[in-house]
Design a protein around this motif. Structure first.
Motif, mmCIF file in Angstrom:
data_model
loop_
_atom_site.group_PDB
_atom_site.id
_atom_site.type_symbol
_atom_site.label_atom_id
_atom_site.label_comp_id
_atom_site.label_asym_id
_atom_site.label_seq_id
_atom_site.Cartn_x
_atom_site.Cartn_y
_atom_site.Cartn_z
ATOM 1 N N CYS A 49 28.305 55.697 -1.899
ATOM 2 C CA CYS A 49 28.052 56.589 -0.757
ATOM 3 C C CYS A 49 29.364 57.029 -0.119
ATOM 4 O O CYS A 49 29.528 58.201 0.264
ATOM 5 C CB CYS A 49 27.189 55.882 0.290
ATOM 6 S SG CYS A 49 25.509 55.541 -0.229
ATOM 7 N N PHE A 50 30.301 56.103 -0.015
ATOM 8 C CA PHE A 50 31.599 56.418 0.584
ATOM 9 C C PHE A 50 32.321 57.495 -0.224
ATOM 10 O O PHE A 50 32.874 58.449 0.325
ATOM 11 C CB PHE A 50 32.451 55.147 0.657
ATOM 12 C CG PHE A 50 33.819 55.355 1.237
ATOM 13 C CD1 PHE A 50 34.029 55.272 2.605
ATOM 14 C CD2 PHE A 50 34.905 55.640 0.425
ATOM 15 C CE1 PHE A 50 35.291 55.475 3.145
ATOM 16 C CE2 PHE A 50 36.162 55.848 0.952
ATOM 17 C CZ PHE A 50 36.362 55.763 2.318
ATOM 18 N N GLY A 53 29.457 60.692 -0.647
ATOM 19 C CA GLY A 53 28.800 61.211 0.546
ATOM 20 C C GLY A 53 27.286 61.188 0.467
ATOM 21 O O GLY A 53 26.682 60.857 -0.561
ATOM 22 N N SER A 59 21.124 61.230 4.903
ATOM 23 C CA SER A 59 21.581 60.544 6.119
ATOM 24 C C SER A 59 20.415 60.233 7.038
ATOM 25 O O SER A 59 20.321 59.124 7.602
ATOM 26 C CB SER A 59 22.613 61.402 6.862
ATOM 27 O OG SER A 59 23.770 61.588 6.095
ATOM 28 N N ARG A 172 30.101 46.479 5.304
ATOM 29 C CA ARG A 172 31.027 47.613 5.309
ATOM 30 C C ARG A 172 32.417 47.191 5.748
ATOM 31 O O ARG A 172 33.421 47.704 5.259
ATOM 32 C CB ARG A 172 30.502 48.717 6.246
ATOM 33 C CG ARG A 172 29.329 49.496 5.683
ATOM 34 C CD ARG A 172 28.639 50.323 6.762
ATOM 35 N NE ARG A 172 29.577 51.150 7.491
ATOM 36 C CZ ARG A 172 29.534 51.316 8.823
ATOM 37 N NH1 ARG A 172 28.625 50.708 9.541
ATOM 38 N NH2 ARG A 172 30.410 52.105 9.411
ATOM 39 N N THR A 177 34.473 50.363 3.297
ATOM 40 C CA THR A 177 33.548 51.506 3.317
ATOM 41 C C THR A 177 33.172 51.897 4.752
ATOM 42 O O THR A 177 32.123 52.511 4.979
ATOM 43 C CB THR A 177 32.269 51.192 2.508
ATOM 44 O OG1 THR A 177 31.679 49.990 3.004
ATOM 45 C CG2 THR A 177 32.574 51.038 1.038
ATOM 46 N N GLU A 179 34.870 53.984 6.907
ATOM 47 C CA GLU A 179 35.183 55.345 7.336
ATOM 48 C C GLU A 179 34.369 56.406 6.596
ATOM 49 O O GLU A 179 34.911 57.284 5.932
ATOM 50 C CB GLU A 179 36.678 55.629 7.159
ATOM 51 C CG GLU A 179 37.576 54.659 7.877
ATOM 52 C CD GLU A 179 38.055 53.510 6.995
ATOM 53 O OE1 GLU A 179 39.179 53.045 7.205
ATOM 54 O OE2 GLU A 179 37.310 53.089 6.098
ATOM 55 N N SER A 180 33.070 56.316 6.681
ATOM 56 C CA SER A 180 32.162 57.260 6.033
ATOM 57 C C SER A 180 31.242 57.834 7.093
ATOM 58 O O SER A 180 30.521 57.080 7.755
ATOM 59 C CB SER A 180 31.348 56.547 4.950
ATOM 60 O OG SER A 180 30.197 57.275 4.614
#
Length: 447
Positions: A49-50, A53, A59, A172, A177, A179-180
């Motif tokens: 995902c990181f 996206g 989301s 996370r 991970t 900073e997504s």
């Protein structure tokens, strides 16, 4: 659950940049919450995902799946509009501890559920737990009892509230991970929507000490957060604020509590108070105790001046088991065993402070976690003696470090020395608050 969904195929699909079905995301979150999927597979999913996206629909599905992984609190029997605040995380960011008592003392209920430190950023719960005896762990009946009594509760996630987020949040932190935008948005909003709020104020930080390094990325995150809030019919306002240097002068858990106590006595640093009053004033406005944000800011300042905010702070510390005497007399708190100083290597003006490196140095000293099982040292941290724009003489102390781990001093010192830039000319001042984001979109901030 439909047998056609398989965790390996879901990871592979996202790894290859494909769009996941809502049901696939729900399957993964449900199975992880039920302990049927191990951390290492979810770590792989988070990294996919990181790197690739999530679109808006993914989301929203992630947020909704985490929201419904537990209970959604019903606070309808508590009068007034319930309003909370959330920060995307920064260095020296202790604003929640100041603004929550301000807003509650103004008559707006604040059901605040917070998190622990993530990476280089401090966590509200870690700061609260540096107060001897203060407990953030409680069940839902106790959570509701405290807010009914005080218009304020400062809690960690209960087992019932967004349990999937609680687990993903810790994972996370140790899998790089954080900073997504979609992972941050899903984490924040699932937790906030579950806690029984009617409205939400967001402090979205941008700069070297933030997860969003640029203003553009911070605006994108703010728009994602406000979009989710609006979708769930919660009035949501976000501000983009500057994190290119730490907030205030103290970094580390008890050190930041000390600075909060100063702030509630009207002696807080200017940057802390400017953003605190804006966020508190907006909460007071959304809580319908002011006709405008400007009026809310005036009320916020008044609650500091008349002592009601500090009294609310004492009340909630006592209610949640904390040592009130330590809050009244913070100098009684034991200091870390080891103290060291960082001195200026040249004369000039402080022109840059890398908040990320300063935050990581505080983690090295014990104020944060390198892995999720680590304990946090409440006494460890850093006190800044100079900020950007200040005149400095060669050999002058610019920072003081505190730790109970002497083996950390050398590495932390090197980080801190490398985190500052001293220049011959004084830098231009930068606005602390750059943008406001609401249901009408984003625009430059002005009152």
């Amino acid at each position: 659950m439909d047998a056609k969904y398989n965790i390996v195929s879901i990871i592979r699909k996202k790894r290859d940049g494909e769009t996941l079905l809502n049901e696939e995301i729900k399957y993964l979150i449900d199975r992880y919450t039920a302990d049927e999927i191990p951390d290492y597979q979810v770590s792989a999913f988070l990294m996919a995902c990181f790197l690739n996206g999530l679109n808006d629909e993914e989301s929203a599905a992630l947020t909704e799946s985490m929201l419904h992984s537990g209970e959604i609190v019903d606070l309808s029997d508590i009068s007034g509009k319930k309003v909370d605040k959330h920060s995307t995380g920064g260095v020296g960011d202790k604003l929640s501890l100041i603004l929550a008592p301000i807003v509650a003392s103004a008559g707006v209920p604040v059901p605040m559920i917070s998190g622990r430190g993530l990476g280089h950023t401090g966590g509200t719960l870690d700061k609260l737990e540096s107060i001897p005896g203060f407990t953030v762990d409680m069940d839902l009946p106790r959570y509701k009892e405290i807010i009914a009594k005080h218009d304020l509760v400062l809690a960690g996630q209960t087992a019932e509230i967004a349990p999937a987020d609680k687990r993903l949040y810790a994972l996370r932190d140790v899998t790089a991970t954080v900073e997504s935008i979609p992972l941050i948005a899903g984490s924040i909003m699932s937790k906030k929507l579950a806690e029984g709020i009617d409205a939400l104020v967001l402090d979205v930080k941008a700069g070297s000490g933030a997860f969003m390094k640029t203003t553009d990325d911070a605006i994108r995150l703010g728009e994602a957060l406000v979009g989710i809030g609006t979708q769930f019919e919660k009035e949501t306002i976000a501000y983009v604020t500057n994190m290119n240097q730490p907030l205030g002068y103290k970094i580390g858990n008890w050190l930041e509590v000390e600075e909060c106590i100063d702030a509630m006595h009207g002696e807080g640093p200017d940057d802390i108070m400017e953003i605190t009053h804006l966020l508190a004033g907006t909460m007071i406005y959304l809580g319908e105790k002011a006709e405008s944000v400007k009026e809310g800011i005036d009320i916020s300042k008044k609650q500091i001046e008349n002592g009601e905010a500090f009294q609310k702070w004492l009340d909630i510390v006592e209610e949640q088991g904390g040592d009130v005497d330590m809050i009244r007399s913070p100098k009684k708190y034991p200091q870390a065993q080891y103290e060291f100083v960082i001195k200026a290597e040249r004369s000039g003006y402080m022109s840059e402070m890398n908040s990320y490196e300063i935050g990581m140095a505080s983690v090295e000293l014990g104020a944060g976690r390198k892995k999720k099982e680590d304990n946090v040292d409440p006494q460890a941290g850093i006190v800044l003696k100079k900020k950007i724009g200040d005149k400095i003489e060669k050999g002058e102390t610019i920072m003081v470090g505190y730790t109970n781990n002497p083996s950390a001093i050398e590495a932390a010192s090197d980080q801190l020395i490398g985190a500052v830039t001293i220049a011959e000319t004084k830098p231009e001042s930068v606005n602390l608050i750059s943008h406001i984001i609401d249901k009408d979109g984003s625009r430059a901030f002005e009152l």
